[in-house]
Design an enzyme around this catalytic site. Structure first.
Site, PDB file in Angstrom:
ATOM      1  N   ASP A 181       1.264  -1.379   0.220  1.00 53.00           N
ATOM      2  CA  ASP A 181       0.379  -0.033  -0.416  1.00 53.00           C
ATOM      3  C   ASP A 181       1.216   1.459   0.037  1.00 53.00           C
ATOM      4  OD1 ASP A 181      -2.171   1.973   1.134  1.00 53.00           O
ATOM      5  OD2 ASP A 181      -3.066  -0.099   0.922  1.00 53.00           O
ATOM      6  N   ASP A 187      -0.037   1.753  18.567  1.00 54.75           N
ATOM      7  CA  ASP A 187      -0.880   0.807  18.184  1.00 54.75           C
ATOM      8  C   ASP A 187      -1.056  -0.010  17.584  1.00 54.75           C
ATOM      9  OD1 ASP A 187      -3.577  -0.759  19.647  1.00 54.75           O
ATOM     10  OD2 ASP A 187      -4.891   0.472  18.480  1.00 54.75           O
ATOM     11  N   HIS A 230      -3.052   5.946   4.166  1.00 57.15           N
ATOM     12  CA  HIS A 230      -4.263   4.875   3.610  1.00 57.15           C
ATOM     13  C   HIS A 230      -3.604   4.130   4.151  1.00 57.15           C
ATOM     14  CE1 HIS A 230      -6.276   1.951   0.781  1.00 57.15           C
ATOM     15  NE2 HIS A 230      -7.073   2.963   1.025  1.00 57.15           N
ATOM     16  N   ASN A 254      -4.738  -3.796  24.123  1.00 61.20           N
ATOM     17  CA  ASN A 254      -3.780  -3.442  25.055  1.00 61.20           C
ATOM     18  C   ASN A 254      -3.869  -1.866  25.682  1.00 61.20           C
ATOM     19  OD1 ASN A 254      -4.807  -1.896  22.683  1.00 61.20           O
ATOM     20  ND2 ASN A 254      -2.299  -1.754  22.086  1.00 61.20           N
ATOM     21  N   VAL A 256      -8.839   1.009  19.189  1.00 67.06           N
ATOM     22  CA  VAL A 256      -9.519  -0.545  18.642  1.00 67.06           C
ATOM     23  C   VAL A 256      -8.832  -1.734  18.505  1.00 67.06           C
ATOM     24  CG1 VAL A 256     -10.753   1.307  16.920  1.00 67.06           C
ATOM     25  CG2 VAL A 256      -8.714   0.146  16.328  1.00 67.06           C
ATOM     26  N   ASN A 294     -14.389   0.675  -5.655  1.00 65.94           N
ATOM     27  CA  ASN A 294     -15.324   2.062  -5.153  1.00 65.94           C
ATOM     28  C   ASN A 294     -17.048   2.708  -6.225  1.00 65.94           C
ATOM     29  OD1 ASN A 294     -14.883   0.347  -2.986  1.00 65.94           O
ATOM     30  ND2 ASN A 294     -12.963   2.262  -2.366  1.00 65.94           N
ATOM     31  N   SER A 348     -11.500  -0.450   0.416  1.00 70.29           N
ATOM     32  CA  SER A 348     -10.490  -1.034   1.061  1.00 70.29           C
ATOM     33  C   SER A 348     -10.493  -1.301   2.627  1.00 70.29           C
ATOM     34  CB  SER A 348      -9.766   0.392   1.192  1.00 70.29           C
ATOM     35  OG  SER A 348      -9.007   0.907   0.626  1.00 70.29           O
TER      36      SER A 348
END
Length: 757
Positions: A141, A150, A179, A193, A197, A275, A345
């Site tokens: 990517d 994170d 992205h 943790n 998220v 998309n 994605s």
């Protein structure tokens, strides 16, 4: 200052510094390929030297292949240079260096919960496995935020993973759009943790491979290099949330080469389908439509197809395999914290995460096995059965892993629900007139030969009435009776009361499976004499399904099963209405009390035609499956038609790496069409062979004068794809973070953010 005042002040400071939840707008790319460049596959070093003498320049090589990116010679446009190269006898392939873009549909933040983990039942699936640190997810990517709190514990660095800069640091520049970080947060955010998220996979390593620039676009040559970089570093899964939206179906040779290399290395590739459906571009984008990958569309929290998710199947390629949530997905934002986004994605990385969860408990699953499994266990959310908009349904992590627990790939693995009759040595059959032979079975094992009428072996059924499976290997003789040919039968051709199970070889050499007198399905594959096939019959809640060489060939929603305790015969007693048996050899028969979804494969091969043009040489691409098979070698032939397997040998004992460039010197062709076919064989058991023709004919030219007088081949046409505006505030925020993170105030801001946020 009291606590409330301090909290308010901290929030004000953070509000000014951390405005990273921003709107991303769609826009159209002004160009579909890199100016001044072509992707070329020269025949040999002499061809390269000849091009250099004309003024072409070698800019870079596609690692591990013969492809190279070349600068066009002065005075020519890209189109003129392409035409010139396609007219040369020493160039196997040439194309524009086309551009792909990351798929991202713009969106404002809306939800603060990760509904996609609940709706796909990841939370329950994590009780089975949370993934393994032995696996690596490669996100090919834009390069990611390798310092994100994170992600940082999951990121690994590999040599050459920044394809754009040629170094080993794939971190995205501060001016980038983030992205890859958004994608990676979905699949691999560190879980449990107390930070931001959760990712679908808790433990796999994360490898960023940077192929897209700061504007979210990149050349297909770089993308191919990125895929091959991930292959060389033994990734378990490759995620591609990028592509080229097209109304005209097309493939890119060099990317197909890379995808096939990944598949042949056992790497699962998950790709977003695009998309632009709501803008009128409904056809699945490339490479999401490639036959070598899993095309993932987007669904909503209401289990509907997201309106932007592309879904139509291109000619000769494929459409959506499955869908996964892709609307209002809460994921990591580059820098600090989270944001909410839309797009396929973010559907593809959910499937990538499910792939590594699966591999942690079923290491033996191939990409083909995983595709079969994820299709079979998806939740049907649209019209009954497969449909173009949602494929086989919305992925279900719990159903997938539970099914995998009861579905070993290899047919000789013991499980509590099955018994095996591998050696045909006499303990389970109640009627036995056929004789086991040490020379009949596959790979030197004992098997049984059905060489005439009323030669059969009977076995007590151990399957349940409503749920069960039967699997075995079979090889057919060239001579067959003219009437119905039974391979398996429960009652023969007598009255066939409800509960019968029959498998026959039809007159056109296909398999026909019937159940309960009410369900009849027929295989797509035509079975040729002398080749071993692995056959699986299964029935139960998912209906009756027929598998050939690991592929689901046909199905019908007929539930129930044969009568318990009735004998299942290999072959057919003539006492059953004068039934006749197929002339065949059978090996490794197994019965199971469960409805199995995954079956192994005998040695099988497929060949893929990446083009229809050949000048003195042809680039052959194939895949040979190796389940329950030792080392595989390949012979390559050319044939003037696509039948008989009676062509000219071009290359022998080729390694099974899926790629070979072979000379056509043995062919006396002058513009005549011809087919390529491959013969894969087990190196330890050379008598076990599998053959396949190319899906299209080639056209060869010799001498060069014939080529120059022929019409020029058509070129693929491409449409523009969607991209996104980089938020102006984002680079400043990330620069600020880089500057202050190592200072006390930076650590204070970080603590405040996670304390107050």
């Amino acid at each position: 200052m009291n606590n409330a005042t301090r909290r308010s002040a901290g929030l004000i400071i953070l509000g000014a510094l951390l405005l990273f939840i921003v709107k991303m707008d769609a826009q159209t790319s002004p160009s579909t390929y890199v100016g001044g460049q072509l992707v070329v596959l020269p025949r040999d070093g002499n061809a390269i030297a000849s091009l250099h003498a004309l003024g072409y320049t070698s800019l870079s090589a596609i690692t591990g292949t013969g492809y190279r990116v070349m600068g066009i010679r002065p005075g020519l446009s890209e189109a003129a240079a392409l035409s010139e190269l396609l007219g040369r006898g020493d160039i196997i392939s040439a194309d524009y260096n086309r551009i792909a873009r990351a798929f991202l549909t713009p969106n404002d933040p809306s939800f603060a919960l990760q509904y996609h983990l609940a709706i796909t039942r990841c939370t329950e699936a994590w009780d089975i496995t949370q993934g393994s640190s032995s696996d690596t997810i490669a996100v090919v990517d834009s390069g990611g935020d390798t310092k994100h709190l994170d992600l940082v514990g999951r990121v690994v660095f590999a040599a050459g993973s920044d394809i754009l800069d040629g170094d080993s640091d794939p971190s995205e520049t501060t001016t980038g759009g983030g992205h890859a970080t958004l994608v990676s947060g979905t699949v691999a955010a560190t879980t449990d943790n107390a930070t931001d998220v959760s990712g679908v996979d808790w433990n796999s390593r994360l490898l960023f491979v940077r192929v897209l620039g700061t504007n979210g676009s990149g050349s297909f040559s770089n993308i191919a290099n990125g895929i091959l970089n991930a292959v060389s570093h033994k990734a378990t899964v490759i995620n591609l949330s990028l592509g080229d939206t097209n109304v005209v179906p097309a493939t890119i040779d060099v990317v197909e080469y890379a995808l096939l290399a990944a598949r042949n290395a056992g790497i699962i590739v998950s790709i977003a389908t695009g998309n632009s459906a709501s803008s009128g571009f409904e056809t699945v984008a490339y490479p999401g439509n490639s036959l070598h990958a899993i095309g993932v569309g987007a669904s909503t929290s209401a289990d509907l197809r997201a309106t932007f998710s592309e879904f139509k199947k291109p000619d000769s390629l494929k459409g959506v395999d499955v869908v996964a949530p892709g609307q209002t997905i809460l994921t990591l934002s580059p820098g600090f914290g989270t944001t909410t986004v839309d797009g396929t994605s973010f559907s593809a990385p959910i499937v990538s995460g499910l792939a590594t969860l699966l591999k942690s408990i079923r290491r033996e699953y191939t990409p083909a096995n995983f595709l079969t499994l994820i299709r079979a266990t998806a939740k049907d959310i649209n019209t009954a059965g497969f449909d173009a908009e949602t494929g086989h349904g919305r992925v279900d992590a719990l159903n997938m892993l539970r099914t995998a627990q009861n579905n070993t790939v290899f047919p000789f693995a013991n499980d509590s629900n099955a018994y095996r009759v591998d050696l045909f040595n006499g303990t389970l059959g109640d009627v036995r007139t056929a004789t086991a032979s040490t020379t009949t079975g596959r790979q030197g094992r004992s098997g049984v030969a059905i060489s005439g009428d009323n030669i059969f072996v009977g076995y007590d059924s151990s399957v349940n009435k409503d749920t069960g499976s039967v699997e075995f290997y079979v090889r057919f003789d060239s001579a067959q009776p003219s009437e119905t040919r039974y391979i398996l039968t429960q009652h023969g051709s007598a009255a066939k009361p409800k509960g019968s199970l029959d498998l026959i070889l039809t007159s056109d050499s296909k398999l026909q499976f019937s159940l309960q007198d009410s369900g009849v399905i027929t295989s797509q594959t035509t079975l040729r004499p002398g080749q071993w096939y692995h056959v699986g019959l299964t029935y139960g809640p998912k209906g009756m399904i027929l598998h050939v060489n690991g592929e689901s060939e046909a199905s019908r929603l007929v539930t129930g099963g044969p009568t318990p305790a009735d004998t299942i015969y290999v072959g057919a007693p003539t006492a059953f209405g004068g039934a006749r048996s197929a002339r065949c050899q059978v090996d490794a028969l197994r019965f199971s009390k469960t409805q199995r979804i995954i079956f192994a494969s005998a040695l099988a091969t497929k060949i893929w035609s990446l083009s229809s043009r050949a000048i003195n040489a042809v680039n052959v691409s194939w895949t040979a499956l190796k389940n329950d098979t030792t080392g595989v070698l390949v012979n390559i032939y050319a044939d003037m038609d696509s039948s008989g397997y009676d062509g000219v040998l071009l290359a022998s004992n080729v390694a099974n790496d899926g790629q070979e460039s072979v000379a056509l010197d043995l062919l006396a062709t002058n513009g005549d069409p011809f087919y390529i076919y491959v013969e894969a064989y087990d190196s330890s058991f050379p008598s076990e062979r599998a053959l396949a023709y190319s899906d299209t004919a080639f056209q060869g030219f010799s001498p060069l004068a014939a080529l120059l007088s022929s019409s020029a081949p058509a070129t693929d046409q491409f449409c523009l794809v969607s991209s996104w505006h980089i938020p102006r505030v984002l680079p400043w925020l990330r620069l600020a973070r880089e500057y202050i993170l190592d200072k006390e105030i930076g650590r204070l801001f970080t603590r405040l953010y996670y304390l107050l946020g």
